[in-house]
Design a protein around this motif. Structure first.
Motif, PDB file in Angstrom:
ATOM      1  N   GLY A  94       2.005   2.979 -17.577  1.00  0.00           N
ATOM      2  CA  GLY A  94       1.653   3.140 -16.182  1.00  0.00           C
ATOM      3  C   GLY A  94       2.677   2.551 -15.234  1.00  0.00           C
ATOM      4  N   MET A  95       3.960   2.679 -15.564  1.00  0.00           N
ATOM      5  CA  MET A  95       5.014   2.103 -14.735  1.00  0.00           C
ATOM      6  C   MET A  95       6.034   3.179 -14.408  1.00  0.00           C
ATOM      7  SD  MET A  95       7.192  -1.396 -15.481  1.00  0.00           S
ATOM      8  CE  MET A  95       5.694  -2.322 -15.766  1.00  0.00           C
ATOM      9  N   ARG A  96       6.421   3.262 -13.135  1.00  0.00           N
ATOM     10  CA  ARG A  96       7.380   4.267 -12.674  1.00  0.00           C
ATOM     11  C   ARG A  96       8.274   3.663 -11.592  1.00  0.00           C
ATOM     12  NH1 ARG A  96       4.537   6.323 -16.080  1.00  0.00           N
ATOM     13  NH2 ARG A  96       3.748   8.473 -16.213  1.00  0.00           N
ATOM     14  N   VAL A  97       9.581   3.936 -11.674  1.00  0.00           N
ATOM     15  CA  VAL A  97      10.492   3.572 -10.593  1.00  0.00           C
ATOM     16  C   VAL A  97      10.610   4.770  -9.658  1.00  0.00           C
ATOM     17  CG1 VAL A  97      12.850   2.906  -9.981  1.00  0.00           C
ATOM     18  CG2 VAL A  97      11.785   1.966 -12.043  1.00  0.00           C
ATOM     19  N   VAL A  98      10.446   4.529  -8.358  1.00  0.00           N
ATOM     20  CA  VAL A  98      10.521   5.589  -7.359  1.00  0.00           C
ATOM     21  C   VAL A  98      11.730   5.337  -6.470  1.00  0.00           C
ATOM     22  CG1 VAL A  98       9.356   6.704  -5.420  1.00  0.00           C
ATOM     23  CG2 VAL A  98       8.019   5.905  -7.387  1.00  0.00           C
ATOM     24  N   ARG A  99      12.664   6.275  -6.448  1.00  0.00           N
ATOM     25  CA  ARG A  99      13.885   6.132  -5.652  1.00  0.00           C
ATOM     26  C   ARG A  99      13.917   7.102  -4.463  1.00  0.00           C
ATOM     27  NH1 ARG A  99      17.240   2.830  -8.374  1.00  0.00           N
ATOM     28  NH2 ARG A  99      16.861   2.553 -10.601  1.00  0.00           N
ATOM     29  N   ARG A 100      13.014   8.094  -4.475  1.00  0.00           N
ATOM     30  CA  ARG A 100      12.925   9.030  -3.355  1.00  0.00           C
ATOM     31  C   ARG A 100      11.474   9.097  -2.914  1.00  0.00           C
ATOM     32  NH1 ARG A 100      15.582  14.623  -4.824  1.00  0.00           N
ATOM     33  NH2 ARG A 100      14.071  14.456  -6.523  1.00  0.00           N
ATOM     34  N   LEU A 101      11.254   9.114  -1.604  1.00  0.00           N
ATOM     35  CA  LEU A 101       9.897   9.040  -1.070  1.00  0.00           C
ATOM     36  C   LEU A 101       9.040  10.195  -1.557  1.00  0.00           C
ATOM     37  CD1 LEU A 101       8.445   7.027   0.744  1.00  0.00           C
ATOM     38  CD2 LEU A 101       8.934   8.509   2.693  1.00  0.00           C
ATOM     39  N   GLU A 102       9.644  11.363  -1.712  1.00  0.00           N
ATOM     40  CA  GLU A 102       8.870  12.525  -2.133  1.00  0.00           C
ATOM     41  C   GLU A 102       8.401  12.423  -3.589  1.00  0.00           C
ATOM     42  OE1 GLU A 102      13.289  13.844  -2.037  1.00  0.00           O
ATOM     43  OE2 GLU A 102      11.922  12.537  -0.905  1.00  0.00           O
ATOM     44  N   GLU A 103       8.922  11.457  -4.337  1.00  0.00           N
ATOM     45  CA  GLU A 103       8.512  11.266  -5.728  1.00  0.00           C
ATOM     46  C   GLU A 103       7.318  10.331  -5.857  1.00  0.00           C
ATOM     47  OE1 GLU A 103      11.997   9.677  -7.507  1.00  0.00           O
ATOM     48  OE2 GLU A 103      13.069  11.578  -7.579  1.00  0.00           O
ATOM     49  N   LEU A 104       6.938   9.679  -4.760  1.00  0.00           N
ATOM     50  CA  LEU A 104       5.937   8.614  -4.844  1.00  0.00           C
ATOM     51  C   LEU A 104       4.579   9.123  -5.317  1.00  0.00           C
ATOM     52  CD1 LEU A 104       5.116   5.688  -4.414  1.00  0.00           C
ATOM     53  CD2 LEU A 104       4.695   6.216  -2.006  1.00  0.00           C
ATOM     54  N   ARG A 105       4.088  10.200  -4.717  1.00  0.00           N
ATOM     55  CA  ARG A 105       2.739  10.659  -5.064  1.00  0.00           C
ATOM     56  C   ARG A 105       2.647  11.072  -6.537  1.00  0.00           C
ATOM     57  NH1 ARG A 105      -1.651  11.574  -2.369  1.00  0.00           N
ATOM     58  NH2 ARG A 105      -0.553  11.171  -0.405  1.00  0.00           N
ATOM     59  N   ALA A 106       3.657  11.785  -7.022  1.00  0.00           N
ATOM     60  CA  ALA A 106       3.639  12.189  -8.433  1.00  0.00           C
ATOM     61  C   ALA A 106       3.718  10.972  -9.341  1.00  0.00           C
ATOM     62  CB  ALA A 106       4.801  13.136  -8.718  1.00  0.00           C
ATOM     63  N   ARG A 142       0.854  -1.188   0.000  1.00  0.00           N
ATOM     64  CA  ARG A 142       0.000   0.000   0.000  1.00  0.00           C
ATOM     65  C   ARG A 142       0.887   1.234   0.000  1.00  0.00           C
ATOM     66  NH1 ARG A 142      -2.064  -2.525   4.525  1.00  0.00           N
ATOM     67  NH2 ARG A 142      -1.350  -0.724   5.758  1.00  0.00           N
ATOM     68  N   GLU A 143       0.317   2.337  -0.433  1.00  0.00           N
ATOM     69  CA  GLU A 143       1.104   3.578  -0.496  1.00  0.00           C
ATOM     70  C   GLU A 143       1.678   3.942   0.867  1.00  0.00           C
ATOM     71  OE1 GLU A 143       0.497   8.327  -1.586  1.00  0.00           O
ATOM     72  OE2 GLU A 143      -1.086   6.875  -2.042  1.00  0.00           O
ATOM     73  N   ASP A 144       0.887   3.735   1.939  1.00  0.00           N
ATOM     74  CA  ASP A 144       1.354   4.125   3.268  1.00  0.00           C
ATOM     75  C   ASP A 144       2.363   3.148   3.859  1.00  0.00           C
ATOM     76  OD1 ASP A 144      -0.292   1.997   3.775  1.00  0.00           O
ATOM     77  OD2 ASP A 144      -1.705   3.078   5.050  1.00  0.00           O
ATOM     78  N   GLU A 145       2.614   2.016   3.141  1.00  0.00           N
ATOM     79  CA  GLU A 145       3.595   1.047   3.616  1.00  0.00           C
ATOM     80  C   GLU A 145       4.991   1.307   3.067  1.00  0.00           C
ATOM     81  OE1 GLU A 145       1.089  -3.034   4.347  1.00  0.00           O
ATOM     82  OE2 GLU A 145       1.564  -2.502   2.285  1.00  0.00           O
ATOM     83  N   VAL A 146       5.089   2.221   2.120  1.00  0.00           N
ATOM     84  CA  VAL A 146       6.376   2.512   1.494  1.00  0.00           C
ATOM     85  C   VAL A 146       7.181   3.419   2.419  1.00  0.00           C
ATOM     86  CG1 VAL A 146       7.551   3.486  -0.499  1.00  0.00           C
ATOM     87  CG2 VAL A 146       5.362   2.309  -0.797  1.00  0.00           C
ATOM     88  N   THR A 147       8.385   3.000   2.754  1.00  0.00           N
ATOM     89  CA  THR A 147       9.273   3.790   3.610  1.00  0.00           C
ATOM     90  C   THR A 147      10.574   4.077   2.879  1.00  0.00           C
ATOM     91  OG1 THR A 147      10.332   1.850   4.592  1.00  0.00           O
ATOM     92  CG2 THR A 147       8.315   2.649   5.651  1.00  0.00           C
ATOM     93  N   GLU A 148      11.328   5.026   3.410  1.00  0.00           N
ATOM     94  CA  GLU A 148      12.616   5.365   2.810  1.00  0.00           C
ATOM     95  C   GLU A 148      13.525   4.154   2.758  1.00  0.00           C
ATOM     96  OE1 GLU A 148      14.581   8.129   0.728  1.00  0.00           O
ATOM     97  OE2 GLU A 148      12.897   8.792   1.977  1.00  0.00           O
ATOM     98  N   ALA A 149      13.457   3.312   3.793  1.00  0.00           N
ATOM     99  CA  ALA A 149      14.324   2.127   3.844  1.00  0.00           C
ATOM    100  C   ALA A 149      13.922   1.083   2.808  1.00  0.00           C
ATOM    101  CB  ALA A 149      14.279   1.513   5.246  1.00  0.00           C
ATOM    102  N   GLY A 150      12.669   1.128   2.386  1.00  0.00           N
ATOM    103  CA  GLY A 150      12.190   0.121   1.434  1.00  0.00           C
ATOM    104  C   GLY A 150      12.334   0.525  -0.015  1.00  0.00           C
TER     105      GLY A 150
END
Length: 617
Positions: free
Chosen positions: A152-164, A129-137
């Motif tokens: 519809g595929m995106r790699v997220v490497r920084r937590l602040e990029e997740l919502r976008a 879930r979105e709220d389960e994603v942490t910086e460590a993960g």
């Protein structure tokens, strides 16, 4: 018995299904958007039905109109192809409810597996879930629950990029598949993408037709695929086949499907099951001697498979030829495809004919080229050589990248993974135009324009022509003489409008030349003829952001107005073209001094979208 098939798709896959239908004596029905009225799939079908739609991309997502078209055209079966509605259970039900044969798995199986979230739960896995994603993960991967092809595929490497990333993935998935559901999972760095083709009948037989490796990808979309997957231990290959059969049996699967895995450190990680025919199905067909479309039709008619599949033989490799510029962030290209031909002995699957227009509304894949040989090394060499000899006259393509990829040491030794292009793209896209191509183009043009040879009794200055090649300007010189055309440093053996032969240091070289207005193709080198007296250029303000391709503005950054401060790399405008969203970012840190772009606006390549004035002096 099926007598008439409507393909609820377009382009290459529609043409591919039609080819088998024609061989079987089955009538074919195409559907098309207004943009595809003259497309190859609409031309080659026995019957074509126009589908009205709000936009060309939405047209092929209208299940009601497609079913209505099938009934009106007298089709008794529907083949979904891949993409669009191919993994849409409601569409499958609508086809069946209309009394038509559905050439695919049961709607219940599609529901169980076509949604990647449900498929993972079925295999004992749970998406994050979105709220389960942490910086460590981190990093994590945002994926569309429906469809495939990297949409519809995106790699997220920084937590602040997740919502976008979630917002962008939802919008892209909704546009491509009509379903904006996305989910999050851990991202496995530098794994190999390996899949198993399954084929199952309604009588309990399930075939696992070997493995395929699809690790060479850009934007999570496959570029080169091969079968069998090289370098796997027999134990791991058997585990993959077993898991694939188990997945198929878990949902009582019927038809052709693919179970995909990410292989890392000798372990298999389940990705998804695609409940449809894959783009890369030809490599499996080549090594097993099967026609998977024909098998889909036979299974839909109720026929049983033999207890065991035929034995595999040799190795097959497929390259996807795209109208795109890999050196420029894989930017899709548009324009006229004047000519596309491949050498004999190579399979060419395409949805384009000579003279067709490559537009902005659909995927930029032009064709698939497939080579089969007794060994992997022979197949790679055969395909690389064939690509070099393939005639492609039109927009920029990834052909040179494909050739270099097939010959790269990391690929030939089967040490590749999904990060291949992250590591090697810059080197693989270094320009390497033929240095004699501009001269050959000039001599061919001079021959075509001169009715009387153009020579003079008195010595004169050489003739000059200018060409742009790979972003650089080249100037060439030649002479008209009593004995024909000459040039310094080479011997002109022959100069015609379509063939030039030059002898350089005792070696004769042939140059095939084709010209379309100011575009010139000399063998595999593309050139642009430049005017003798260049027109004055229109100066753009520093920091101008121009549309890299034709498309539609789908979003402006939240709260962005003229006068806003932005950071270098900060997204400014989202442009949708060829079913993908492209982010136009600020080139420098500074202030937005102009913002003419607006959501919903249709723009051409080079249209001014915004201006960012640097805050640095």
């Amino acid at each position: 018995m099926i007598t008439s098939v409507l393909v609820a798709n377009r382009g290459e896959i529609a043409c591919r299904v039609f080819r088998t239908c024609r061989a079987w004596g089955i009538r074919t029905v195409a559907v098309h958007s207004d943009a595809d009225e003259n497309a190859l799939h609409a031309r080659v079908a026995d019957t074509a039905v126009r589908l009205p739609g709000a936009t060309p991309a939405e047209t092929y997502l209208r299940a009601d109109l497609i079913v209505k078209a099938a009934v009106a055209a007298g089709a008794d079966a529907v083949h979904p192809g891949y993409g669009f509605l191919s993994e849409n259970a409601d569409f499958a039900r609508a086809v069946l409810d209309a009394g038509l044969v559905w050439i695919g798995p049961a709607p219940e199986a599609i529901e169980a597996m076509a949604s990647k979230t449900r498929a993972k739960r079925l295999m004992g896995l749970a998406p994050l879930r979105e709220d389960e994603v942490t910086e460590a993960g981190l990093p994590v991967l945002v994926k569309a629950a429906a469809g495939g092809g990297g949409r519809g595929m995106r790699v997220v490497r920084r937590l602040e990029e997740l919502r976008a990333a979630l917002e962008g993935a939802r919008a892209e998935a909704a546009s491509a598949f009509g379903d904006g559901e996305v989910f999050v999972e851990p991202y496995v760095e530098n794994g190999r993408h390996v899949e198993v083709q399954v084929l199952a009948d309604a009588h309990g037989t399930v075939w696992a037709l070997g493995t395929r490796d699809c690790s060479l990808q850009r934007r999570h979309q496959k570029v080169i695929e091969e079968a069998p997957a090289p370098g796997l231990s027999e134990e791991l290959a058997e585990e993959l086949r077993t898991l694939a059969v188990r997945a198929a049996r878990a949902v009582a699967y019927v038809g052709a499907g693919t179970v995909e895995f990410l292989v890392a450190d000798g372990r298999a990680h389940f990705l998804e099951m695609n409940t449809r025919l894959q783009v890369e199905h030809p490599v499996t067909e080549e090594i097993f001697g099967l026609d998977l479309v024909a098998e889909q039709i036979r299974i839909a008619e109720g026929h049983a498979l033999p207890p065991e599949p035929p034995p595999a033989r040799g190795h097959a490799v497929e390259a996807r030829l795209y109208a795109e510029d890999p050196a420029n962030d894989w930017t899709p290209q548009t324009g006229t495809l004047h000519r596309l031909t491949a050498p004999e002995g190579i399979r060419l699957d395409t949805g384009y004919g000579d003279g067709d227009e490559i537009g902005v509304h659909y995927d930029p894949m032009l064709a698939k080229l497939v080579a089969h040989a007794p060994t992997r090394a022979q197949a790679l060499r055969k395909l690389a050589g064939a690509l070099e000899r393939t005639t492609i006259h039109g927009p920029t393509t990834n052909r040179d990248l494909l050739v270099r990829s097939l010959r790269h040491d990391e690929f030939t030794s089967a040490r590749m993974d999904t990060g291949f292009y992250d590591r090697h793209l810059a080197k693989l896209t270094e320009p390497a135009p033929d240095p004699y191509a501009p001269l050959a183009a000039a001599l061919a043009d001079a021959h075509g324009r001169s009715r009387f040879g153009g020579w003079r009794n008195l010595p004169s200055q050489p003739q000059t022509k200018r060409y742009a090649v790979a972003g650089e300007e080249h100037e060439v010189h030649y002479h008209h003489t009593r004995n024909g055309l000459t040039a310094d440093g080479v011997h002109v053996v022959h100069a015609g409008t379509s063939l030039v032969i030059l002898e350089v240091d005792g070696v004769r070289r042939r140059f095939e030349v084709a010209r379309y207005d100011d575009q010139v193709h000399v063998n595999t080198t593309a050139l642009t003829a430049l005017p003798r007296f260049p027109a004055p250029t229109t100066e753009r303000a520093p920091g101008s952001l121009l549309a890299p391709m034709p498309g539609t503005i789908v979003k402006i950054a939240d709260g962005l107005i003229t006068g806003s401060s932005v950071q270098a790399g900060e997204p400014i405008v989202w442009l949708e073209a060829m079913k993908m969203q492209h982010v136009i970012a600020a080139p420098v840190t500074g202030t937005v001094t102009a913002l003419p772009a607006s959501p919903g606006q249709q723009v051409e390549m080079g249209t001014l979208l915004a201006v960012v004035e640097s805050s640095r002096p």
